[in-house]
Design a protein around this motif. Structure first.
Motif, short mmCIF file in Angstrom:
data_model
loop_
_atom_site.label_atom_id
_atom_site.label_comp_id
_atom_site.label_asym_id
_atom_site.label_seq_id
_atom_site.Cartn_x
_atom_site.Cartn_y
_atom_site.Cartn_z
N PHE A 252 53.36 -7.54 93.47
CA PHE A 252 52.57 -8.68 93.94
C PHE A 252 51.34 -8.30 94.72
CE2 PHE A 252 55.56 -11.16 92.00
CZ PHE A 252 56.83 -10.82 92.38
N LEU A 253 50.99 -7.05 94.69
CA LEU A 253 49.70 -6.67 95.26
C LEU A 253 48.63 -7.35 94.43
CD1 LEU A 253 48.41 -4.66 97.35
CD2 LEU A 253 48.08 -3.15 95.42
N SER A 254 47.61 -7.88 95.09
CA SER A 254 46.57 -8.57 94.33
C SER A 254 45.25 -7.85 94.49
CB SER A 254 46.44 -10.01 94.83
OG SER A 254 45.82 -10.00 96.09
N ALA A 255 44.23 -8.40 93.86
CA ALA A 255 42.91 -7.78 93.94
C ALA A 255 42.42 -7.76 95.39
CB ALA A 255 41.93 -8.54 93.04
N ARG A 256 42.86 -8.76 96.15
CA ARG A 256 42.45 -8.81 97.56
C ARG A 256 43.00 -7.59 98.30
NH1 ARG A 256 44.49 -11.35 102.15
NH2 ARG A 256 46.36 -12.02 101.06
N GLY A 257 44.28 -7.28 98.02
CA GLY A 257 44.89 -6.10 98.64
C GLY A 257 44.14 -4.84 98.25
N LEU A 258 43.75 -4.79 96.99
CA LEU A 258 43.04 -3.60 96.51
C LEU A 258 41.72 -3.44 97.26
CD1 LEU A 258 43.26 -1.35 94.49
CD2 LEU A 258 42.27 -2.83 92.77
N GLN A 259 41.06 -4.55 97.50
CA GLN A 259 39.79 -4.45 98.24
C GLN A 259 40.02 -3.98 99.66
OE1 GLN A 259 38.11 -8.32 97.69
NE2 GLN A 259 36.87 -7.61 95.97
N SER A 260 41.12 -4.41 100.27
CA SER A 260 41.43 -3.89 101.61
C SER A 260 41.62 -2.39 101.56
CB SER A 260 42.70 -4.52 102.16
OG SER A 260 42.68 -5.90 102.08
N LEU A 261 42.32 -1.92 100.54
CA LEU A 261 42.57 -0.49 100.44
C LEU A 261 41.28 0.29 100.31
CD1 LEU A 261 45.67 -0.32 98.12
CD2 LEU A 261 45.58 -0.12 100.58
N ALA A 262 40.26 -0.37 99.77
CA ALA A 262 38.99 0.33 99.58
C ALA A 262 38.36 0.71 100.92
CB ALA A 262 38.04 -0.53 98.76
N ARG A 263 38.88 0.15 102.02
CA ARG A 263 38.29 0.49 103.31
C ARG A 263 38.91 1.74 103.92
NH1 ARG A 263 38.86 -5.29 104.76
NH2 ARG A 263 39.60 -4.73 106.84
N GLN B 107 35.16 -0.60 94.08
CA GLN B 107 34.96 -0.40 95.51
C GLN B 107 35.80 0.76 96.02
OE1 GLN B 107 35.49 -3.85 97.86
NE2 GLN B 107 33.81 -4.97 96.88
N LEU B 108 37.03 0.82 95.53
CA LEU B 108 37.91 1.90 95.96
C LEU B 108 37.31 3.25 95.62
CD1 LEU B 108 40.84 2.45 97.04
CD2 LEU B 108 41.46 2.72 94.68
N LEU B 109 36.86 3.38 94.38
CA LEU B 109 36.33 4.67 93.96
C LEU B 109 35.03 5.01 94.67
CD1 LEU B 109 37.09 4.27 90.19
CD2 LEU B 109 38.10 5.96 91.68
N SER B 110 34.22 3.98 94.96
CA SER B 110 32.96 4.27 95.65
C SER B 110 33.20 4.70 97.08
CB SER B 110 32.05 3.05 95.70
OG SER B 110 32.14 2.31 94.54
N ASN B 111 34.16 4.02 97.72
CA ASN B 111 34.32 4.27 99.15
C ASN B 111 35.26 5.40 99.49
OD1 ASN B 111 32.62 2.18 99.70
ND2 ASN B 111 34.27 0.66 99.78
N CYS B 112 36.03 5.85 98.52
CA CYS B 112 37.00 6.92 98.79
C CYS B 112 36.67 8.11 97.90
CB CYS B 112 38.42 6.45 98.51
SG CYS B 112 38.84 4.94 99.37
N PRO B 113 35.63 8.82 98.27
CA PRO B 113 35.19 9.91 97.38
C PRO B 113 36.17 11.07 97.33
CG PRO B 113 33.95 9.93 99.42
CD PRO B 113 34.80 8.73 99.48
N LYS B 114 37.07 11.13 98.32
CA LYS B 114 37.97 12.27 98.34
C LYS B 114 39.18 12.09 97.45
CE LYS B 114 37.18 13.24 103.21
NZ LYS B 114 37.88 13.47 104.47
#
Lengths: 666, 321
Positions: A536-547, A571-578
């Motif tokens: 039940f993780l949603s796209a909103r959760g994914l965006q939070s993870l991008a931080r 967003q996840l890939l852009s913000n988490c380069p490692k």
């Protein structure tokens, strides 16, 4: 130095008597347990054959039976309420055998190969010298309907066979016996076909209906899957009488004289330390290791005897005796620190000096009873509590099944010795109850790592706030353990330095979007996150993870269901380069755009799982292979779009780019 | 809709978790006393001795609509699928009709219905099977779809029927236009209602491809029609997909079914099922006959005539005590 003599320690006169008298109960604890187990194993060793055979002559018939139920398992691929890819599929007759393939009606485990050891979230074993050569990664405990004297155990493997390393049986005397253990030659990878694996078991007269199978996946290419387990043997008609007989024969055995010393036979219960192993394979050759510690280690092993021999005066009087105990205390301590726990207890039986050295608290700063799960008991904990005054790391994983360890004893141990603990692992500990966890929260406030994998009980264990006292956690592992969302959220708020978090299979009882939002706010140093099966993780959760900019490992397998990812992945890939490891198994909402983003932004990706994603095309795969130079693993199983044709193209690319590509074809 | 799917799954998984945990013993229970909790065919115990324990004598027959395309596979007739299972406490039967419209999306419509039925069959043997709640069986089976590595898409209707041996009661759940009929003493005593959104668009369980969610009809298992009724020795129960109900008039079906009331010989029963299926097939290919489908189309202001070519599945059972 003399090895353990197989007689009641209280009666043996080899060991130092004062030591024996003073600490007789202590010496007996660990070694006596191992002894009883040995005696249980070795059947008619003392020539009691006739006695045992009379027990066998109880009229019984030959019986083959399949699993009736599953008592425990360390991990499974599917989520527990499902019947797909879960441990319940070993129950009953094989459903798919002899077909070979990846079927949901079988039982795979969560990991394969060594990919998890190569990931950023990998942990180091506590007291690694305790581990046997072929360590156990996963296990399953099953029970059958009838008690039998086992003559054969057959395991039906329907996918990637070759993971079984040990077979244990639980006897009427409430002890585990290892019926079979893999040797090096057994682990040569078998051909990729389904097989009925039935190794030659040790001859035994024990009666059992509960088995435990140990698995080691490190050499496997992909998930191994088990379809069924069969136990064959002779039934016994009167189990009660048999139990009484076995207990009587055990007692009578102990009164007989001890046998001649056994020279360093390989221990059959699966845990030989590295030193005893090394002594067997030694060549006499001076070695120059890089490291000072290993230099010393090797000197003692290889050259000491030569050194001593050289220093004997030729002829005549007694040459000056230089023995091991002449070495400085610290050196001896260092030497003994390489020993596994079992050998350490044995060393303590040699003499007063060795007893003093072997019980020094510095040798008990790290304790792991994981390899001794079959003999771990409350008495052992009690003994260890006396010695382990400087305990820092404790691993009690897998211990305490069938009531061997009591929660009270554990709590006492923790209260005595737990205040300086930095690492605590209680995976699959069956003795844990609510007050134990409460104790952990109260006593162990210096914890950096807390691992409570597979502690699922009903009602859920972790439903009170004492664990929120822990403020220094860097690693929290709650794989397959259920708990209250509020507690988790308060723990996240309290532990700002959290680096590794494992919430696999927790997605049903916990609102993962909330958790993700909390992580983004409070735990920005997070390096690895496992959200396997958080449907039940949603796209909103994914965006939070991008931080979470420090993220290096993210397992989103089976999350999000069919929900669209939006631009969450971008967003996840852009913000988490490692990001090094990204698992998107069965995240069906992944679009072709997302795959393009992965290729464009995933510069550091080493492990990528795209199992079951629809609409993957060859072009996208090629893109990813070209633009992710560090890629080592690419899982494309069940991507039917690309598998139907041009399979060889993929095999070529795999070689060309040096990437291990997994696919549904054999 | 996606939300109904997620709501269903949440509720189911919580309920399942609490009942499923009995499967995994806590270690203090030990292996010895655990035999009773094993998750195999040992359902409820012997029940009260002396009271009649009913069972089904059941047979299956059917035809795929397009014989050329669909090679015969056990458990399926074209896009239709069926299952039968029994435990110590219950006898279960069901049919599912795959919605053909998915073919234009490149999805095999028979896959969904087949999976649904196969999973129902497996779930019957599980410890958390409740012989009183066929809706749960459908819901769990639907949830299992999420857990498959191979993506299964499509939609289907479903009809599941459970005979509870303890209480001699039949519980049913029906979504869509498949259905069942119970005949006793020459009369229809129970019959399912067709569930339709609009003409020729039945209620359906569905799993749309990602991205198409909002455009696709997806009914949750909770929207199934449920019925429970006692049965007597000799009752005839027919479960069939709409290929039968749309083509064979009820009077004719009644006539055929009343002939096998009380029949316990599976061979004779099979002959009746075969003839019913053949009847449906012949009528479906007849372009002049005013079939029930044609009549219902006319009621919806559509000029139709003749039978409706469709997959036909007939599951015929009699209750034997």
């Amino acid at each position: 130095m003399s090895l353990l003599a197989y007689g009641e320690p209280a009666q043996s006169s080899d060991t130092d008597s004062t030591a024996a008298e003073a600490e007789a109960d202590v010496l007996v604890d660990f070694t006596a347990m191992l002894q009883r187990q040995r005696q249980g194993d070795c059947g008619g060793w003392f020539g009691c054959d006739s006695k045992m055979q009379s027990a066998q002559s109880d009229q019984g018939y030959y019986l083959e039976q399949y699993v009736l139920g599953v008592l425990d398992f360390s991990s499974q691929y599917g989520i527990d309420y499902s019947i797909s890819y879960t441990a319940t599929n070993v129950i009953g007759r094989p459903t798919k055998f002899p077909a070979y393939g990846d079927y949901p009606e079988t039982f795979p485990m969560r990991t394969y190969g060594d990919w998890w050891q190569r990931a950023p979230s990998a942990t180091r074993e506590i007291q690694p010298q305790n581990l046997p050569k072929l360590e156990t990664h996963d296990y399953v405990v099953v029970y059958f309907e009838e008690f039998v004297v086992p003559t054969e155990v057959a395991i039906f493997e329907t996918f990637n066979p070759g993971a079984v390393v040990r077979i244990w049986a639980y006897g009427l005397t409430k002890h585990w016996t290892c019926l079979w253990e893999a040797t090096e030659s057994d682990l040569a990878r078998p051909p990729l076909d389904s097989r009925r694996f039935a190794p030659a078991l040790k001859k035994t007269t024990m009666v059992t209906k509960t088995l435990r199978i140990d698995f080691n996946h490190s050499r496997l290419n992909y998930y191994t899957e088990i379809d069924a387990i069969m136990l064959c043997g002779r039934t016994v008609s009167k189990t009660q009488n048999l139990l009484a007989k076995q207990q009587r024969t055990q007692q009578s055995r102990t009164l007989l004289s001890p046998p001649p010393e056994v020279k360093d036979s390989p221990p059959s219960d699966g845990s030989g330390g590295p030193i005893s192993y090394k002594l067997r394979t030694l060549k006499f050759q001076p070695n120059c290791g890089e490291d000072g510690a290993s230099k010393l280690h090797e000197f003692i092993n290889n050259d000491l005897s030569q050194f001593l021999a050289d220093n004997c005066v030729d002829g005549g009087e007694r040459p000056p005796q230089i023995c091991l105990t002449d070495l400085p205390f610290e050196i001896l301590l260092r030497i003994l620190s390489y020993l596994d726990l079992k050998s350490l207890f044995r060393v303590g039986q040699v003499s007063r000096t060795f007893y003093d050295i072997s019980t020094h608290p510095l040798l008990y700063a790290e304790i792991s009873l994981k390899s001794y799960w079959h003999v771990a008991s409350s008495e052992l904990l009690c003994t260890l509590a006396r010695r382990a005054t400087m305990l820092r790391k404790l691993d009690l994983s897998w211990c305490g099944g069938f009531g061997n360890v009591s929660p009270t004893e554990f709590k006492k141990f923790l209260t005595q010795r737990g205040d300086n603990l930095t690492h605590l692992r209680l995976n699959s500990c069956k003795f844990l109850n609510a007050s134990c966890i409460e104790n952990v929260g109260i006593v162990c406030d210096n914890l950096i790592e807390l691992s409570l994998r597979n502690c699922a009980t009903d009602p859920p264990l972790l439903n009170f706030s004492c664990l929120a006292n822990l403020k220094n956690l860097e690693r929290l592992d709650l794989f397959q353990t259920y708990f209250e969302t509020e507690l988790l959220l308060s723990m996240l708020e309290g532990n700002r330095k959290l680096k590794h978090l494992n919430l696999a299979f927790c997605g049903v009882s916990v609102n993962m979007d909330n958790v993700a939002a909390h992580l983004a706010t409070y735990n920005t140093q997070l390096i690895s996150l496992d959200l396997w099966k958080a449907h039940f993780l949603s796209a909103r959760g994914l965006q939070s993870l991008a931080r979470l900019h420090q993220l290096e490992e993210l397992d989103l397998g089976w999350c999000l269901r069919e929900a669209s990812l939006g631009d969450g992945l971008f967003q996840l890939l852009s913000n988490c380069p490692k990001l090094k490891k990204l698992f998107l198994s069965a995240v069906r909402g992944t679009t072709e755009r997302d795959l393009m983003h992965i290729a464009a932004l995933g510069k550091n990706l080493e492990q990528l799982d795209l199992m079951g994603i629809l609409n993957i095309t060859h072009e996208r795969v090629y893109d990813i292979l070209v633009h992710c130079p560090k890629l080592q693993l690419l899982d494309l199983s069940f991507c039917d779009n690309i598998m139907d044709r041009d399979f060889d193209v993929l095999a070529d690319w795999s070689r060309q780019f040096n990437v291990d590509m997994k696919s549904s074809r054999r | 809709m996606h939300s109904s799917l997620s709501w269903t799954s949440r509720v189911i998984s919580r309920a399942l978790r609490s009942s499923f945990s009995t499967l995994l013993e806590t270690a203090t229970g030990g292996g010895g006393g655990a035999a009773a909790k094993g998750a195999t065919k040992s359902g409820a115990g012997a029940g009260s001795a002396g009271s009649p324990r009913p069972r089904f004598v059941s047979v299956v027959c059917g035809f795929a609509k397009d014989n050329l395309r669909h090679k015969y596979k056990p458990g399926k007739y074209g896009e239709d699928s069926w299952f039968k299972a029994s435990t110590a406490s219950a006898d279960v039967m069901g049919v599912a009709d795959g919605v053909g419209g998915w073919r234009s999306y490149g999805i095999d419509p028979g896959e969904f219905s087949s999976f649904l039925m196969r999973t129902c069959e497996r779930l019957v043997q599980c410890s958390h099977f409740n012989p009183q709640r066929p809706v749960n069986l459908l819901a769990y089976s639907y949830c299992e779809l999420m857990e498959q590595k191979k993506p299964i898409l499509g939609s289907s209707t479903a009809c599941v029927l459970i005979l509870n041996r303890e209480t001699s009661t039949v519980h049913t759940a029906n979504i869509g236009d498949s259905g069942f009929m119970v005949v006793r003493e020459g009369q229809v005593v129970h019959k399912s209602e067709e569930q339709q959104h609009y003409f020729n668009t039945p209620f359906q369980l569905s799993l749309p491809p990602p991205g198409h969610g909002p455009n696709v009809l997806s009914d949750s298992p909770e929207s199934a029609d449920t019925m429970s009724f006692p049965v007597r020795d000799g009752d005839v129960i027919l479960i069939a997909t709409d290929g039968v109900f749309d083509n064979v008039p009820e009077k004719l079906m009644l006539q055929v079914l009343s002939e096998v009331e009380g029949e316990r010989d599976p061979v004779k029963l099979q002959m009746t099922a075969n003839s019913l299926a053949l009847m449906a097939r012949t009528l479906s290919l007849n372009s002049e006959f005013l079939s029930p489908f044609a009549l219902s189309a006319r009621r919806n202001n559509i000029q139709a005539r003749g039978g409706k070519p469709d997959d036909i599945t007939v599951v015929l059972a009699t209750v034997a005590m």
